[in-house]
Design an enzyme around this catalytic site. Structure first.
Site, PDB file in Angstrom:
ATOM      1  N   SER A  60     -10.929  -0.333   2.437  1.00 48.10           N
ATOM      2  CA  SER A  60     -10.243  -0.487   3.734  1.00 48.10           C
ATOM      3  C   SER A  60      -9.832   0.890   4.225  1.00 48.10           C
ATOM      4  CB  SER A  60      -8.959  -1.303   3.573  1.00 48.10           C
ATOM      5  OG  SER A  60      -9.249  -2.597   3.167  1.00 48.10           O
ATOM      6  N   ARG A 111       0.823  -1.213   0.000  1.00 44.34           N
ATOM      7  CA  ARG A 111       0.000   0.000   0.000  1.00 44.34           C
ATOM      8  C   ARG A 111       0.861   1.269   0.000  1.00 44.34           C
ATOM      9  NH1 ARG A 111      -3.177  -3.474  -1.014  1.00 44.34           N
ATOM     10  NH2 ARG A 111      -5.334  -3.594  -0.278  1.00 44.34           N
ATOM     11  N   GLU A 162      -5.240   4.062   5.694  1.00 49.29           N
ATOM     12  CA  GLU A 162      -4.758   3.749   4.348  1.00 49.29           C
ATOM     13  C   GLU A 162      -5.302   4.816   3.393  1.00 49.29           C
ATOM     14  OE1 GLU A 162      -6.641   2.276   1.315  1.00 49.29           O
ATOM     15  OE2 GLU A 162      -5.919   0.201   1.411  1.00 49.29           O
TER      16      GLU A 162
HETATM   17  P1  FAD Z   1      -8.215   8.607  -5.784  1.00 51.75           P
HETATM   18  O1  FAD Z   1      -8.943   8.219  -4.556  1.00 51.75           O
HETATM   19  O2  FAD Z   1      -8.827   9.629  -6.642  1.00 51.75           O
HETATM   20  O3  FAD Z   1      -6.739   9.063  -5.397  1.00 51.75           O
HETATM   21  C1  FAD Z   1      -5.942   8.267  -4.549  1.00 51.75           C
HETATM   22  C2  FAD Z   1      -4.588   8.973  -4.357  1.00 51.75           C
HETATM   23  O4  FAD Z   1      -3.867   8.954  -5.581  1.00 51.75           O
HETATM   24  C3  FAD Z   1      -4.717  10.445  -3.973  1.00 51.75           C
HETATM   25  O5  FAD Z   1      -3.688  10.769  -3.070  1.00 51.75           O
HETATM   26  C4  FAD Z   1      -4.513  11.174  -5.292  1.00 51.75           C
HETATM   27  O6  FAD Z   1      -3.985  12.484  -5.103  1.00 51.75           O
HETATM   28  C5  FAD Z   1      -3.519  10.271  -5.989  1.00 51.75           C
HETATM   29  N1  FAD Z   1      -3.643  10.309  -7.450  1.00 51.75           N
HETATM   30  C6  FAD Z   1      -4.719   9.898  -8.169  1.00 51.75           C
HETATM   31  N2  FAD Z   1      -4.472  10.026  -9.477  1.00 51.75           N
HETATM   32  C7  FAD Z   1      -3.222  10.531  -9.591  1.00 51.75           C
HETATM   33  C8  FAD Z   1      -2.411  10.896 -10.699  1.00 51.75           C
HETATM   34  N3  FAD Z   1      -2.817  10.753 -11.970  1.00 51.75           N
HETATM   35  N4  FAD Z   1      -1.181  11.407 -10.438  1.00 51.75           N
HETATM   36  C9  FAD Z   1      -0.744  11.545  -9.169  1.00 51.75           C
HETATM   37  N5  FAD Z   1      -1.470  11.211  -8.084  1.00 51.75           N
HETATM   38  C10 FAD Z   1      -2.698  10.718  -8.301  1.00 51.75           C
HETATM   39  N6  FAD Z   1      -7.577  -0.676  -2.973  1.00 51.75           N
HETATM   40  C11 FAD Z   1      -6.786  -1.765  -3.050  1.00 51.75           C
HETATM   41  O7  FAD Z   1      -5.564  -1.637  -3.152  1.00 51.75           O
HETATM   42  N7  FAD Z   1      -7.308  -3.023  -3.019  1.00 51.75           N
HETATM   43  C12 FAD Z   1      -8.636  -3.250  -2.903  1.00 51.75           C
HETATM   44  O8  FAD Z   1      -9.075  -4.398  -2.881  1.00 51.75           O
HETATM   45  C13 FAD Z   1      -9.504  -2.121  -2.834  1.00 51.75           C
HETATM   46  N8  FAD Z   1     -10.832  -2.286  -2.684  1.00 51.75           N
HETATM   47  C14 FAD Z   1     -11.645  -1.205  -2.573  1.00 51.75           C
HETATM   48  C15 FAD Z   1     -13.019  -1.397  -2.415  1.00 51.75           C
HETATM   49  C16 FAD Z   1     -13.869  -0.316  -2.298  1.00 51.75           C
HETATM   50  C17 FAD Z   1     -15.345  -0.554  -2.113  1.00 51.75           C
HETATM   51  C18 FAD Z   1     -13.348   0.997  -2.363  1.00 51.75           C
HETATM   52  C19 FAD Z   1     -14.259   2.173  -2.278  1.00 51.75           C
HETATM   53  C20 FAD Z   1     -11.982   1.214  -2.508  1.00 51.75           C
HETATM   54  C21 FAD Z   1     -11.114   0.110  -2.605  1.00 51.75           C
HETATM   55  N9  FAD Z   1      -9.733   0.267  -2.739  1.00 51.75           N
HETATM   56  C22 FAD Z   1      -8.911  -0.828  -2.865  1.00 51.75           C
HETATM   57  C23 FAD Z   1      -9.131   1.610  -2.700  1.00 51.75           C
HETATM   58  C24 FAD Z   1      -9.104   2.348  -4.064  1.00 51.75           C
HETATM   59  O9  FAD Z   1     -10.064   1.820  -4.939  1.00 51.75           O
HETATM   60  C25 FAD Z   1      -7.722   2.279  -4.704  1.00 51.75           C
HETATM   61  O10 FAD Z   1      -6.761   2.880  -3.872  1.00 51.75           O
HETATM   62  C26 FAD Z   1      -7.707   3.001  -6.063  1.00 51.75           C
HETATM   63  O11 FAD Z   1      -6.466   2.800  -6.715  1.00 51.75           O
HETATM   64  C27 FAD Z   1      -7.949   4.492  -5.937  1.00 51.75           C
HETATM   65  O12 FAD Z   1      -8.139   4.978  -7.244  1.00 51.75           O
HETATM   66  P2  FAD Z   1      -8.841   6.383  -7.496  1.00 51.75           P
HETATM   67  O13 FAD Z   1      -8.677   6.694  -8.943  1.00 51.75           O
HETATM   68  O14 FAD Z   1     -10.205   6.375  -6.973  1.00 51.75           O
HETATM   69  O15 FAD Z   1      -7.868   7.313  -6.631  1.00 51.75           O
HETATM   70  N1  EPU Z   2     -11.055 -10.310   9.419  1.00 46.67           N
HETATM   71  C1  EPU Z   2     -11.803 -10.385  10.561  1.00 46.67           C
HETATM   72  N2  EPU Z   2     -12.853  -9.538  10.691  1.00 46.67           N
HETATM   73  C2  EPU Z   2     -13.187  -8.630   9.752  1.00 46.67           C
HETATM   74  C3  EPU Z   2     -12.402  -8.552   8.573  1.00 46.67           C
HETATM   75  C4  EPU Z   2     -11.336  -9.416   8.432  1.00 46.67           C
HETATM   76  O1  EPU Z   2     -11.535 -11.186  11.452  1.00 46.67           O
HETATM   77  O2  EPU Z   2     -14.175  -7.912   9.917  1.00 46.67           O
HETATM   78  C5  EPU Z   2      -9.962 -11.292   9.243  1.00 46.67           C
HETATM   79  C6  EPU Z   2     -10.354 -12.330   8.174  1.00 46.67           C
HETATM   80  O3  EPU Z   2     -11.063 -13.400   8.733  1.00 46.67           O
HETATM   81  C7  EPU Z   2      -9.022 -12.770   7.639  1.00 46.67           C
HETATM   82  C8  EPU Z   2      -8.154 -11.505   7.780  1.00 46.67           C
HETATM   83  O4  EPU Z   2      -8.817 -10.637   8.701  1.00 46.67           O
HETATM   84  O5  EPU Z   2      -8.473 -13.778   8.414  1.00 46.67           O
HETATM   85  C9  EPU Z   2      -7.935 -10.785   6.451  1.00 46.67           C
HETATM   86  O6  EPU Z   2      -9.208 -10.446   5.890  1.00 46.67           O
HETATM   87  P1  EPU Z   2      -9.429 -10.268   4.303  1.00 46.67           P
HETATM   88  O7  EPU Z   2      -8.788 -11.392   3.574  1.00 46.67           O
HETATM   89  O8  EPU Z   2     -10.862  -9.974   4.082  1.00 46.67           O
HETATM   90  O9  EPU Z   2      -8.573  -9.015   3.908  1.00 46.67           O
HETATM   91  P2  EPU Z   2      -8.130  -7.710   4.665  1.00 46.67           P
HETATM   92  O10 EPU Z   2      -6.738  -7.880   5.138  1.00 46.67           O
HETATM   93  O11 EPU Z   2      -9.151  -7.296   5.653  1.00 46.67           O
HETATM   94  C10 EPU Z   2      -7.070  -6.753   2.495  1.00 46.67           C
HETATM   95  C11 EPU Z   2      -7.034  -5.463   1.760  1.00 46.67           C
HETATM   96  C12 EPU Z   2      -8.254  -5.314   0.878  1.00 46.67           C
HETATM   97  C13 EPU Z   2      -8.284  -6.461  -0.116  1.00 46.67           C
HETATM   98  C14 EPU Z   2      -8.357  -7.775   0.684  1.00 46.67           C
HETATM   99  C15 EPU Z   2      -8.345  -8.991  -0.195  1.00 46.67           C
HETATM  100  C16 EPU Z   2      -5.722  -3.936   3.109  1.00 46.67           C
HETATM  101  C17 EPU Z   2      -5.721  -2.720   3.956  1.00 46.67           C
HETATM  102  N3  EPU Z   2      -6.918  -4.345   2.666  1.00 46.67           N
HETATM  103  O12 EPU Z   2      -8.139  -6.677   3.414  1.00 46.67           O
HETATM  104  O13 EPU Z   2      -8.120  -4.110   0.144  1.00 46.67           O
HETATM  105  O14 EPU Z   2      -9.395  -6.368  -0.975  1.00 46.67           O
HETATM  106  O15 EPU Z   2      -7.202  -7.822   1.567  1.00 46.67           O
HETATM  107  O16 EPU Z   2      -7.074  -9.303  -0.600  1.00 46.67           O
HETATM  108  O17 EPU Z   2      -4.670  -4.497   2.843  1.00 46.67           O
HETATM  109  C18 EPU Z   2      -8.628  -1.778   0.172  1.00 46.67           C
HETATM  110  O18 EPU Z   2      -7.412  -1.568   0.159  1.00 46.67           O
HETATM  111  O19 EPU Z   2      -9.471  -0.853   0.141  1.00 46.67           O
HETATM  112  C19 EPU Z   2      -9.119  -3.151   0.213  1.00 46.67           C
HETATM  113  C20 EPU Z   2     -10.406  -3.444   0.255  1.00 46.67           C
END
Ligand code: FAD
Ligand code: EPU
Length: 337
Positions: free
Chosen positions: A236, A163, A332
């Site tokens: 997250s 991250r 994050e």
């Molecule tokens: P923004 O939120 O618009 O920006 C994020 C950051 O990047 C800001 O600091 C911004 O200034 C900078 N930035 C954006 N574009 C540029 C650019 N062109 N040049 C320089 N800086 C820039 N993330 C994960 O890693 N894994 C997940 O599984 C995941 N699941 C998600 C689920 C949900 C429901 C939601 C809402 C979010 C999730 N995210 C996850 C977080 C998010 O989707 C990612 O971090 C994504 O890459 C953000 O993209 P964005 O375009 O919306 O960025």
């Molecule tokens: N867990 C709990 N309770 C909860 C949630 C999770 O006990 O409410 C436990 C789960 O049982 C599991 C562990 O925590 O043992 C990890 O959970 P999970 O695999 O769901 O993933 P996470 O670590 O909670 C991360 C990322 C997610 C990504 C998932 C899947 C971060 C900060 N978050 O979540 O990314 O989708 O793994 O790989 O690393 C995001 O960045 O926005 C995001 C959604």
């Protein structure tokens, strides 16, 4: 460069907080980036926004929001084994994954359905279900805001970590990413290291394919994560904390069921969601702010939460987790204001 003034940001970020910006610039091309850089003194303070899915606005933004909206997917190399794409920052990440899945290009399928844009994908090195985007990125291209100079960062220059990247740290607010170059494989290979995904694949009656894997990922995501069309959230809210081997051992003496992932450098990654759940916060709600009931790492806006309410709420969670586990969770999400 298209410009709007005094605009609500509610539809430009997924937490859906009702806040405003003084000015909105639509960045649709490299020329728009250079035009902004030339006139940057007229637009300070500014913030670069992609899809707004990883930000929390704590109040109205008294400045300019740059909305990255440039489009284009260009094939740079196409061999028997690999394909290299240069993708504009404003392309949708989820659509790019689907485009690759449909054409049988391997390497980003486990990152299906992550909201946001391609240009943001290197910023926090998006990751999910055993994959991180850094493993397919060749380079990140863009412009230094200070000098207007074009720069190309090799994968190593990006300083990718969990991250994290140089763009989220040292170069935050100083560099505009205009495109990202990816190398994907044409050789059939799946990453089923995430236990939940492997179990689904084992149970599935369908033969394994990129489409099947990406569908499984979407199904896992739908079970745990909120639908941002219905509930405001930025995914997250906190990072999973990384602690020493010794700290993890001590914690497990008190809490034997604590989830611990060993990292390559000998440190241990804990699951923040589990700590928050064990501290009693899962599903808790104060006004319109809450901890999502299926995934405690996700904070949600049920409707009319303000940025400052979310800040107060997340700070209470941090304090309580410190009290109960001695671990300080770090957001994050990018907190603005
Ligand atoms: P923004 O939120 O618009 O920006 C994020 C950051 O990047 C800001 O600091 C911004 O200034 C900078 N930035 C954006 N574009 C540029 C650019 N062109 N040049 C320089 N800086 C820039 N993330 C994960 O890693 N894994 C997940 O599984 C995941 N699941 C998600 C689920 C949900 C429901 C939601 C809402 C979010 C999730 N995210 C996850 C977080 C998010 O989707 C990612 O971090 C994504 O890459 C953000 O993209 P964005 O375009 O919306 O960025
Ligand atoms: N867990 C709990 N309770 C909860 C949630 C999770 O006990 O409410 C436990 C789960 O049982 C599991 C562990 O925590 O043992 C990890 O959970 P999970 O695999 O769901 O993933 P996470 O670590 O909670 C991360 C990322 C997610 C990504 C998932 C899947 C971060 C900060 N978050 O979540 O990314 O989708 O793994 O790989 O690393 C995001 O960045 O926005 C995001 C959604």
């Amino acid at each position: 460069m298209k410009i709007s003034h005094n605009i609500s940001l509610k539809n430009h970020h997924t937490f859906r907080i009702d806040c405003k910006a003084v000015t909105l610039l639509f960045i649709e091309s490299k020329e728009d980036i250079l035009c902004f850089i030339e006139k940057k003194n007229d637009y300070t303070p500014f913030y670069i926004l992609g899809g707004g899915s990883n930000v929390l606005f704590t109040s109205d933004f008294q400045g300019t929001i740059l909305l990255m909206r440039s489009k284009g997917i260009e094939i740079q190399e196409d061999t028997e084994d690999e394909i290299v794409f240069n993708v504009a920052a404003g392309e949708s990440w989820g659509d790019f994954v689907d485009y690759c899945v449909q054409r049988n290009y391997y390497g980003i399928e486990n990152l299906a359905a992550i909201p946001g844009l391609v240009g943001s994908s290197p910023v926090q090195n998006i990751g999910a279900y055993g994959m991180e985007v850094k493993d397919t990125i060749i380079s990140v291209e863009g412009y230094s805001i200070g000098t207007g100079e074009k720069r190309v960062f090799s994968n190593q220059d990006c300083e990718f970590g969990y991250r994290s990247s140089i763009f989220k740290n040292e170069l935050k607010g100083q560099f505009i990413i205009s495109s990202v170059t990816f190398r994907l494989s044409k050789k059939e290979k799946y990453n089923l290291t995430y236990a939940g995904l492997r179990e689904m694949a084992e149970k599935s009656l369908e033969p394994l394919s990129l489409t099947a894997v990406s569908k499984m990922v979407v199904s896992l995501r739908n079970d745990k994560l909120p639908d941002i069309r219905v509930i405001g959230s930025a995914g997250s809210f906190f990072k999973n904390p990384v602690v020493s081997d010794e700290m993890a051992r001590l914690l497990r003496e008190k809490h034997p069921d604590l989830v611990v992932f060993p990292l390559d450098n000998g440190a241990m990654k804990l699951a923040a969601g589990q700590l928050i759940e064990k501290a009693g916060w899962k599903g808790r709600r104060e006004g319109d702010v809450g901890v999502y009931h299926h995934q405690a790492l996700v904070l949600v806006n049920y409707g009319k939460a303000t940025g400052s309410e979310i800040v107060r709420f997340y700070q209470k969670i941090i304090a309580d987790v410190v009290l109960k586990f001695g671990i300080r969770l770090e957001p994050e999400v990018n907190i603005i204001g």
